[in-house]
Write an enzyme that holds these catalytic residues in place. Structure first.
Site, PDB file in Angstrom:
ATOM      1  N   LEU A  41       0.845  -1.194   0.000  1.00  0.00           N
ATOM      2  CA  LEU A  41       0.000   0.000   0.000  1.00  0.00           C
ATOM      3  C   LEU A  41       0.884   1.249   0.000  1.00  0.00           C
ATOM      4  O   LEU A  41       2.088   1.168   0.191  1.00  0.00           O
ATOM      5  CB  LEU A  41      -0.896   0.001   1.241  1.00  0.00           C
ATOM      6  CG  LEU A  41      -2.040  -1.001   1.256  1.00  0.00           C
ATOM      7  CD1 LEU A  41      -2.822  -0.879   2.559  1.00  0.00           C
ATOM      8  CD2 LEU A  41      -2.968  -0.784   0.060  1.00  0.00           C
ATOM      9  N   GLU A 204      15.175  24.258 -18.010  1.00  0.00           N
ATOM     10  CA  GLU A 204      13.770  24.597 -17.733  1.00  0.00           C
ATOM     11  C   GLU A 204      13.268  25.438 -18.910  1.00  0.00           C
ATOM     12  O   GLU A 204      13.897  26.433 -19.266  1.00  0.00           O
ATOM     13  CB  GLU A 204      13.672  25.368 -16.404  1.00  0.00           C
ATOM     14  CG  GLU A 204      12.363  26.073 -16.146  1.00  0.00           C
ATOM     15  CD  GLU A 204      11.124  25.181 -16.208  1.00  0.00           C
ATOM     16  OE1 GLU A 204      11.086  24.141 -15.544  1.00  0.00           O
ATOM     17  OE2 GLU A 204      10.181  25.552 -16.962  1.00  0.00           O
ATOM     18  N   HIS A 443      10.464  34.722  20.379  1.00  0.00           N
ATOM     19  CA  HIS A 443      11.713  35.263  19.851  1.00  0.00           C
ATOM     20  C   HIS A 443      12.891  34.474  20.426  1.00  0.00           C
ATOM     21  O   HIS A 443      12.877  34.158  21.614  1.00  0.00           O
ATOM     22  CB  HIS A 443      11.854  36.737  20.255  1.00  0.00           C
ATOM     23  CG  HIS A 443      13.173  37.332  19.847  1.00  0.00           C
ATOM     24  ND1 HIS A 443      13.424  37.701  18.545  1.00  0.00           N
ATOM     25  CD2 HIS A 443      14.300  37.593  20.559  1.00  0.00           C
ATOM     26  CE1 HIS A 443      14.667  38.162  18.469  1.00  0.00           C
ATOM     27  NE2 HIS A 443      15.214  38.117  19.673  1.00  0.00           N
TER      28      HIS A 443
HETATM   29  P1  NAD Z   1       6.244  20.103 -12.321  1.00  0.00           P
HETATM   30  O1  NAD Z   1       5.053  20.433 -13.137  1.00  0.00           O
HETATM   31  O2  NAD Z   1       6.317  20.557 -10.921  1.00  0.00           O
HETATM   32  O3  NAD Z   1       7.551  20.663 -13.044  1.00  0.00           O
HETATM   33  C1  NAD Z   1       7.869  20.326 -14.367  1.00  0.00           C
HETATM   34  C2  NAD Z   1       8.747  21.425 -14.916  1.00  0.00           C
HETATM   35  O4  NAD Z   1       9.223  21.011 -16.176  1.00  0.00           O
HETATM   36  C3  NAD Z   1       8.010  22.742 -15.129  1.00  0.00           C
HETATM   37  O5  NAD Z   1       8.743  23.781 -14.562  1.00  0.00           O
HETATM   38  C4  NAD Z   1       7.902  22.861 -16.642  1.00  0.00           C
HETATM   39  O6  NAD Z   1       7.935  24.197 -17.085  1.00  0.00           O
HETATM   40  C5  NAD Z   1       9.140  22.105 -17.068  1.00  0.00           C
HETATM   41  N1  NAD Z   1       9.064  21.508 -18.402  1.00  0.00           N
HETATM   42  C6  NAD Z   1       8.006  20.906 -18.987  1.00  0.00           C
HETATM   43  N2  NAD Z   1       8.347  20.449 -20.213  1.00  0.00           N
HETATM   44  C7  NAD Z   1       9.654  20.753 -20.392  1.00  0.00           C
HETATM   45  C8  NAD Z   1      10.577  20.550 -21.445  1.00  0.00           C
HETATM   46  N3  NAD Z   1      10.212  19.898 -22.551  1.00  0.00           N
HETATM   47  N4  NAD Z   1      11.831  21.004 -21.296  1.00  0.00           N
HETATM   48  C9  NAD Z   1      12.208  21.663 -20.152  1.00  0.00           C
HETATM   49  N5  NAD Z   1      11.373  21.898 -19.126  1.00  0.00           N
HETATM   50  C10 NAD Z   1      10.113  21.443 -19.238  1.00  0.00           C
HETATM   51  O7  NAD Z   1       6.392  18.524 -12.450  1.00  0.00           O
HETATM   52  P2  NAD Z   1       7.395  17.532 -11.729  1.00  0.00           P
HETATM   53  O8  NAD Z   1       8.516  18.270 -11.106  1.00  0.00           O
HETATM   54  O9  NAD Z   1       7.655  16.464 -12.724  1.00  0.00           O
HETATM   55  O10 NAD Z   1       6.484  16.955 -10.576  1.00  0.00           O
HETATM   56  C11 NAD Z   1       5.256  16.290 -10.899  1.00  0.00           C
HETATM   57  C12 NAD Z   1       4.252  16.471  -9.805  1.00  0.00           C
HETATM   58  O11 NAD Z   1       4.640  15.756  -8.653  1.00  0.00           O
HETATM   59  C13 NAD Z   1       4.122  17.925  -9.401  1.00  0.00           C
HETATM   60  O12 NAD Z   1       3.010  18.462 -10.050  1.00  0.00           O
HETATM   61  C14 NAD Z   1       3.928  17.901  -7.938  1.00  0.00           C
HETATM   62  O13 NAD Z   1       2.569  18.106  -7.698  1.00  0.00           O
HETATM   63  C15 NAD Z   1       4.301  16.494  -7.501  1.00  0.00           C
HETATM   64  N6  NAD Z   1       5.467  16.564  -6.595  1.00  0.00           N
HETATM   65  C16 NAD Z   1       5.377  17.280  -5.445  1.00  0.00           C
HETATM   66  C17 NAD Z   1       6.462  17.378  -4.602  1.00  0.00           C
HETATM   67  C18 NAD Z   1       6.330  18.162  -3.337  1.00  0.00           C
HETATM   68  O14 NAD Z   1       5.223  18.464  -2.952  1.00  0.00           O
HETATM   69  N7  NAD Z   1       7.426  18.498  -2.676  1.00  0.00           N
HETATM   70  C19 NAD Z   1       7.650  16.768  -4.910  1.00  0.00           C
HETATM   71  C20 NAD Z   1       7.725  16.083  -6.095  1.00  0.00           C
HETATM   72  C21 NAD Z   1       6.619  15.972  -6.924  1.00  0.00           C
END
Ligand code: NAD
Ligand code: FAD
Length: 470
Positions: A41, A204, A443
């Site tokens: 799970l 990015e 503080h």
């Molecule tokens: P994300 O959507 O957070 O980031 C993906 C990034 O890749 C974006 O900034 C986007 O602009 C960029 N991108 C997209 N296509 C691209 C390309 N072709 N070339 C270069 N850059 C590109 O997605 P993620 O980081 O893969 O995470 C997925 C999901 O997992 C997130 O939406 C998040 O909700 C979840 N997550 C959350 C946490 C947390 O809460 N700390 C940690 C990890 C993952």
């Protein structure tokens, strides 16, 4: 299991959305069957997401802090990293949590089935697993099948090209490591691998890392990271080929090299819902263009008695959204008056420093033409941040000028992911800048920086230069 039994609820998917829904439904007196194709799970979050990444990030942060403490005159020898023991620790944490879930399930007398579930009709699922195929009958179903990593098109099939699941196995520590995507996964993995010794390049496509957050909020993190990593924003990867010497990557962007070679590449460009092949569409269920199941605030789909929660119903794809939605679905099925209507769902990037935000960002408030006031307190002026060597940070809070109430906040800095919850509570309670300013904060704490940001808007701040009279 008796073929004849009809459960009050069948939950499809045992991640945070699914197991929470199952537990809540059982606690409300309903008979529950929980189906997951994995024997363990916990879904993505416990097995290949939140928990393993945070375990490795903890080690990475300690490694970084051991270097940073040199400014206090404390020198540690370079760490000896035993990757096998690090992985064993990660696995032990996962085992403890997932076996804890087994116990919680048992204590609630929930029937577990291992197998892939597909709807035959709205009240029958066919589950195919190690024990063959069986039909499960239910009065209500909750779909909590989660999401999977998005795969960029035209990427070669090569063991050196990873998704987040592969990256968490630490199969190698690449010398030259390219991360495609400067979102949360990309930055958290960068921190882990940088601490283990990789040279990090992040590509990015948008103009800043963590694009949903305000640029000024992310800036303290960006300034710190750009000293260690190559960060190429506004850059696109145009081609990837696998050569014997490495993964060759062509890029297009203002400061990007045309071609470069890496020992491994992580693709972290978002996730997609697991909505295909469930048979939900054959029930007449509505799925949007991005593959998300459509639900209302009671987590009901358009198919009577079929509910859905978590990543499969939309963004933000976060474990805490999934768990809250899971509770709502279970409560609605049990006949309670429940709805998922939070004022905000906080986001946290567990980087060093952390970035956390909630409510409206400044760019969203501007786009909505909201007349707002902003208080921004730099951590360089915080006694606690200075004494902890944690001055890379900022606390920012926004208030609606018409109502006086908080509408958004962001914190970048050590423990921002913990500190942000004061802002979440303030938003849910409709607090004003004066409410927060008059709330006595101990503080010296990092939490004071949030109160100071509110005091800036309230006009009562004494910890910075005198403010201009309004
Ligand atoms: P994300 O959507 O957070 O980031 C993906 C990034 O890749 C974006 O900034 C986007 O602009 C960029 N991108 C997209 N296509 C691209 C390309 N072709 N070339 C270069 N850059 C590109 O997605 P993620 O980081 O893969 O995470 C997925 C999901 O997992 C997130 O939406 C998040 O909700 C979840 N997550 C959350 C946490 C947390 O809460 N700390 C940690 C990890 C993952
Ligand atoms: P999931 O956790 O994806 O669970 C779905 C379950 O359904 C799985 O167990 C799967 O086996 C099962 N399943 C799917 N289809 C079927 C089927 N047909 N039959 C039977 N079973 C099926 N979120 C945070 O809030 N904080 C974080 O720090 C964080 N870190 C993350 C780090 C990484 C590397 C990743 C990838 C994600 C992270 N997330 C984080 C996101 C978080 O993991 C998800 O939002 C969360 O797991 C979603 O829960 P869920 O119940 O909707 O689905």
């Amino acid at each position: 299991m008796s073929e004849e039994k009809t459960f009050d609820v069948v939950v499809l998917g045992g991640g945070p959305g699914g197991y929470t829904a199952a537990f809540r439904a059982a606690d409300l007196g309903l008979s529950v069957c929980l189906v997951d194709k994995q024997a363990r799970l916990g879904g993505v979050c416990l097995n290949v997401g939140c928990i393993p990444s945070k375990t490795l990030l903890h080690a990475a942060t300690v490694i970084e802090e051991a270097v940073q403490i040199a400014e206090f005159g404390v020198d540690f020898a370079p760490p000896k990293i035993d990757v096998a023991r690090l992985l064993a620790k990660k696995d032990a944490v996962i085992d403890q949590l997932t076996s804890g879930l087994d116990g919680l399930c048992k204590a609630r007398k929930i029937t577990r089935l291992i197998g892939r579930g597909v709807f035959k009709d709205a009240t029958t699922l066919t589950v195919t697993g190690p024990d063959g195929e069986q039909q499960v009958h239910c009065r209500n179903a909750i779909i909590a099948t989660g999401s999977h990593p998005f795969v960029l098109p035209n990427i070669p099939d090569d063991l050196r090209i990873w998704d987040s699941t592969a990256a968490l196995t630490l199969q190698t520590v690449p010398k030259r490591f390219l991360i495609i995507g400067g979102g949360i996964i990309g930055l958290e993995m960068a921190q882990i691998y940088s601490a283990l010794g990789s040279e990090i390049t992040i590509v990015e496509m948008l103009e800043q890392i963590i694009p949903p957050a305000d640029k000024d909020l992310v800036q303290p993190l960006f300034l710190k990271l750009k000293k260690k990593y190559t960060i190429l924003t506004n850059t696109k990867v145009t081609a990837i080929t696998a050569a014997e010497t490495g993964i060759q990557v062509s890029m297009e962007g203002k400061n990007a090299p045309e071609n470069d070679e890496f020992d491994a590449v992580l693709v972290a460009v978002g996730r997609r819902p697991n909505s295909a092949g469930l048979g939900f569409d054959t029930l007449g269920g509505t799925i949007d263009a991005r593959g998300f199941l459509q639900v209302n605030e009671r987590q009901e789909t358009n198919v009577p008695h079929v509910y859905a929660v978590g990543d499969v119903v939309g963004e933000p794809m976060l474990a805490h959204k999934a768990t809250h939605e899971g509770k709502v679905a279970a409560e609605v099925i049990a006949g309670r008056k429940a709805a998922f209507t939070p004022m905000t769902i906080p986001s946290v990037a567990y980087t060093n420093p952390e970035v956390a935000w909630m409510g409206l960002t400044e760019k969203e408030a501007k786009a909505q033409n909201i007349d707002f006031a902003k208080g921004k307190f730099p951590w360089g002026a915080s006694g606690r941040a200075l004494s902890a060597g944690a001055t890379a940070g900022v606390s920012k809070v926004l208030f609606d000028n018409n109502t006086g109430r908080i509408i958004g906040a962001g914190i970048c800095g050590v423990n921002a992911g913990e500190l942000i919850h004061e802002a979440v509570l303030a938003l849910e309670m409709g607090a004003t800048a004066q409410d927060i300013s008059l709330t006595v904060h101990a503080h010296p704490t990092l939490a004071e920086t949030f109160a100071f940001a509110a005091e800036i808007v309230d006009g009562s701040i004494t910890d910075v230069l005198p403010q201009k009279k309004k």
